[in-house]
Design a protein around this motif. Structure first.
Motif, PDB file in Angstrom:
ATOM      1  N   LYS A  62      43.950  50.996  41.300  1.00 51.07           N
ATOM      2  CA  LYS A  62      43.456  49.819  40.486  1.00 51.07           C
ATOM      3  C   LYS A  62      41.956  49.796  40.513  1.00 51.07           C
ATOM      4  O   LYS A  62      41.342  49.482  39.357  1.00 51.07           O
ATOM      5  CB  LYS A  62      44.414  48.669  40.542  1.00 51.07           C
ATOM      6  CG  LYS A  62      45.809  48.958  40.454  1.00 51.07           C
ATOM      7  CD  LYS A  62      46.604  47.394  40.619  1.00 51.07           C
ATOM      8  CE  LYS A  62      47.818  47.565  40.273  1.00 51.07           C
ATOM      9  NZ  LYS A  62      48.690  46.312  40.551  1.00 51.07           N
ATOM     10  N   GLY A 113      40.730  47.187  49.050  1.00 55.74           N
ATOM     11  CA  GLY A 113      41.059  46.920  50.480  1.00 55.74           C
ATOM     12  C   GLY A 113      41.985  45.525  50.549  1.00 55.74           C
ATOM     13  O   GLY A 113      42.195  44.789  49.371  1.00 55.74           O
ATOM     14  N   ALA A 144      42.531  41.741  51.185  1.00 54.88           N
ATOM     15  CA  ALA A 144      42.191  40.423  51.801  1.00 54.88           C
ATOM     16  C   ALA A 144      41.956  40.233  52.992  1.00 54.88           C
ATOM     17  O   ALA A 144      41.054  39.635  53.605  1.00 54.88           O
ATOM     18  CB  ALA A 144      42.306  39.312  50.821  1.00 54.88           C
ATOM     19  N   GLU A 145      43.106  40.299  53.987  1.00 48.09           N
ATOM     20  CA  GLU A 145      43.335  40.017  55.292  1.00 48.09           C
ATOM     21  C   GLU A 145      42.066  40.832  56.251  1.00 48.09           C
ATOM     22  O   GLU A 145      41.783  40.161  57.138  1.00 48.09           O
ATOM     23  CB  GLU A 145      44.545  40.291  55.780  1.00 48.09           C
ATOM     24  CG  GLU A 145      45.731  39.565  55.255  1.00 48.09           C
ATOM     25  CD  GLU A 145      46.295  40.291  54.095  1.00 48.09           C
ATOM     26  OE1 GLU A 145      45.690  41.055  53.309  1.00 48.09           O
ATOM     27  OE2 GLU A 145      47.418  40.380  53.799  1.00 48.09           O
TER      28      GLU A 145
HETATM   29  N1  SAM Z   1      44.871  39.090  38.981  1.00 50.08           N
HETATM   30  C1  SAM Z   1      45.450  40.145  38.251  1.00 50.08           C
HETATM   31  C2  SAM Z   1      46.246  39.317  36.644  1.00 50.08           C
HETATM   32  O1  SAM Z   1      45.855  38.244  36.728  1.00 50.08           O
HETATM   33  O2  SAM Z   1      46.600  40.297  35.916  1.00 50.08           O
HETATM   34  C3  SAM Z   1      46.629  40.789  38.872  1.00 50.08           C
HETATM   35  C4  SAM Z   1      47.655  40.133  39.525  1.00 50.08           C
HETATM   36  S1  SAM Z   1      48.814  41.172  40.323  1.00 50.08           S
HETATM   37  C5  SAM Z   1      50.373  40.146  39.990  1.00 50.08           C
HETATM   38  C6  SAM Z   1      48.693  40.742  41.997  1.00 50.08           C
HETATM   39  C7  SAM Z   1      47.678  41.773  42.387  1.00 50.08           C
HETATM   40  O3  SAM Z   1      46.982  41.299  43.816  1.00 50.08           O
HETATM   41  C8  SAM Z   1      48.027  43.137  42.686  1.00 50.08           C
HETATM   42  O4  SAM Z   1      47.174  44.061  42.080  1.00 50.08           O
HETATM   43  C9  SAM Z   1      48.195  43.303  44.394  1.00 50.08           C
HETATM   44  O5  SAM Z   1      47.729  44.820  44.585  1.00 50.08           O
HETATM   45  C10 SAM Z   1      47.147  42.507  44.738  1.00 50.08           C
HETATM   46  N2  SAM Z   1      47.165  41.906  45.941  1.00 50.08           N
HETATM   47  C11 SAM Z   1      48.242  41.042  46.395  1.00 50.08           C
HETATM   48  N3  SAM Z   1      47.942  40.802  47.822  1.00 50.08           N
HETATM   49  C12 SAM Z   1      46.692  41.180  48.159  1.00 50.08           C
HETATM   50  C13 SAM Z   1      46.029  41.166  49.143  1.00 50.08           C
HETATM   51  N4  SAM Z   1      46.457  40.634  50.617  1.00 50.08           N
HETATM   52  N5  SAM Z   1      44.641  41.847  49.241  1.00 50.08           N
HETATM   53  C14 SAM Z   1      44.346  42.482  48.248  1.00 50.08           C
HETATM   54  N6  SAM Z   1      44.941  42.685  47.160  1.00 50.08           N
HETATM   55  C15 SAM Z   1      46.417  41.914  46.930  1.00 50.08           C
END
Ligand code: SAM
Length: 240
Positions: free
Chosen positions: A107, A128, A130-131
């Motif tokens: 992505k 990456g 966020a943690e």
């Molecule tokens: N913000 C976008 C939108 O509104 O269309 C994407 C929403 S999608 C439901 C959630 C995204 O958050 C996913 O692409 C997932 O890989 C990412 N994600 C979830 N937890 C995450 C984390 N701890 N660190 C980084 N990315 C994370």
């Protein structure tokens, strides 16, 4: 972009105070790139131009409610997915320095290529979790704003987002309707990681009338070093 989608974009954006007519070329390019990218990366379930315009473009622009994203701020978009809210915000507010972050490398590759194609050099993606990124000294405590749309429940967002913020910085979380229980848990989690809920702004999405809530949390104290916890723990064992 077809005529009806163009009309919806202009009308929907106007409701958040944005003149999208000035940016139609960029939004049309974004729509085309998203549809092309979707064939390879599964970026969105939305198929029609009208749905994408309303539920991604206009929906992302509602993060501008309250006026918290004005000026040359350093902004992190946590869990940007296919680049939302990053791209709509970056198109209409080019002075924002946005770092979209996502755990899925593919992505972020799409987001990087799309930022280049749209000629938005102020968008600098990072892949990456966020943690982990929240412990990187180059990122921790360096952002004026964290924006987030559709990623997790408020207590989880607080733990993942607050470490990135400077003192006085704001988390601007765009969510669907929020229950009193989630909000209460979010308030307690925010305090634990150095934040205070400042605004809870329920509203309806222009045109569709879908319920949304914009929640603003200010960083008022340093985030304890133990946060964010290890990968997966904020989700599996939320603070509250
Ligand atoms: N913000 C976008 C939108 O509104 O269309 C994407 C929403 S999608 C439901 C959630 C995204 O958050 C996913 O692409 C997932 O890989 C990412 N994600 C979830 N937890 C995450 C984390 N701890 N660190 C980084 N990315 C994370």
């Amino acid at each position: 972009m077809n005529e009806e989608a163009t009309r919806l974009l202009i009308e929907g954006a106007r409701a958040t105070g944005v003149d999208a007519a000035r940016h139609l070329g960029a939004f049309a390019d974004l729509l085309r790139l998203l549809q092309e990218g979707n064939a390879r990366h599964n970026l969105t379930a939305l198929k029609t131009e009208e749905d994408i315009v309303l539920k991604h473009f206009v929906d992302s622009l509602t993060c501008l409610r309250g006026g918290h994203l004005q000026g040359s701020l350093r902004v992190l978009d946590l869990g940007t997915g296919g680049g939302f809210p990053t791209f709509p915000l970056g198109i209409v507010q080019p002075e924002l320095q946005i770092t979209p972050v996502d755990a899925t490398r593919k992505k972020i590759e799409y987001v990087r290529a799309t930022a280049e194609a749209l000629d938005l050099p102020q968008i600098t993606p990072r892949s990456g979790r966020a943690e982990e990124l929240g412990r990187d000294p180059e990122l921790r405590g360096t952002f004026d704003r964290v924006v987030v749309r559709a990623v997790a429940a408020l207590p989880i967002l607080a733990e993942l987002a607050l470490p990135f913020l400077k003192m006085g910085g704001l988390l601007v979380a765009q969510k669907g309707p929020i229950t009193p229980e989630e909000l209460n848990a979010g308030r307690r989690a925010a305090r634990e990681v150095g934040g205070e809920v400042r605004e809870v702004d329920p509203f309806t999405l222009p045109v569709t009338g879908d319920d949304r809530t914009l929640i603003v949390i200010e960083k008022v104290a340093a985030t304890p070093e133990k946060y964010p916890r290890a990968v997966g723990i904020p989700n599996s064992k939320p603070l509250f």
